[in-house]
Design a protein around this motif. Structure first.
Motif, PDB file in Angstrom:
ATOM      1  N   GLU A 249       1.483   5.799  -2.980  1.00 29.97           N
ATOM      2  CA  GLU A 249       0.267   4.990  -3.058  1.00 29.97           C
ATOM      3  C   GLU A 249       0.485   3.486  -3.201  1.00 29.97           C
ATOM      4  N   ASP A 250       1.693   3.056  -3.620  1.00 28.27           N
ATOM      5  CA  ASP A 250       1.888   1.620  -3.832  1.00 28.27           C
ATOM      6  C   ASP A 250       3.344   1.234  -3.576  1.00 28.27           C
TER       7      ASP A 250
ATOM      8  N   ASP B 162       0.787  -1.239   0.000  1.00 30.88           N
ATOM      9  CA  ASP B 162       0.000   0.000   0.000  1.00 30.88           C
ATOM     10  C   ASP B 162       0.819   1.288   0.000  1.00 30.88           C
TER      11      ASP B 162
END
Length: 184
Positions: free
Chosen positions: A73-74, A20
């Motif tokens: 975000e990732d 995440d």
């Protein structure tokens, strides 16, 4: 007092955590859970300018801090931040309770011996320990250095305005740190 433009190091990104965008951060500050109170930190990847990022979540996991920042975000984005440094200007730090100090506030303070009243050296480093308390490294004016436990019983007075702290030294503390002093 800190110099204009001073930066307070919070830690370094060592790896991504999960999928995440969470970051594994090795903290260079005490009480890293205070990061969440800061709201915004500066993230400075190697060779790139620093960017302000809002802190979304913080949790301490062993010696590391798991940190979520706005805009990461990732895992791929987190991976690109490996080696990035986190910092804030001193004014961004939350106030501490009476009698508590940030490490950077202690570095550079003159160390006064409570028994003799004389200045014996200068705090040059704060060592993190896995124990109950940190340790101040004091560069002695007479040469060598000494390690002083950061305990109220040993350091009864800190005066940031005067630029000094007072140490009630354990027997032999100053002599053990000098060249030719006591050997363990």
């Amino acid at each position: 007092m800190t110099a204009p433009g001073a930066r307070i190091a919070l830690g370094e990104v060592v790896a991504p955590q999960g999928l995440d965008g969470s970051l594994r951060v090795y903290p260079s500050m005490d009480a890293p859970q205070r990061l969440v109170k800061m709201g915004t930190v500066f993230l400075e990847p190697p060779g790139q300018p620093a960017q302000a990022r809002r802190v979304l979540a913080v949790r301490v996991q062993g010696e590391l801090v798991i940190l979520r920042l706005e805009g990461v975000e990732d895992r791929t984005a987190a991976e690109r931040l490996r080696g990035a440094r986190l910092w804030v200007p001193p004014a961004a730090l939350p106030p501490l309770p009476e009698g508590e100090y940030y490490w950077f506030q202690l570095i550079g303070l003159r160390v006064r011996d409570r028994k003799t009243g004389g200045v014996v050296g200068t705090v040059v480093h704060v060592l993190r320990t896995r124990g109950v308390h940190d340790v101040l490294e004091v560069q002695l004016d007479q040469g060598g250095s000494a390690l002083v436990p950061a305990l109220k019983a040993v350091i009864p007075r800190v005066d940031l305005a005067a630029g000094e702290l007072e140490v009630d030294p354990l027997p032999g503390l100053w002599e053990a740190g000098r060249p030719g002093g006591e050997e363990e």
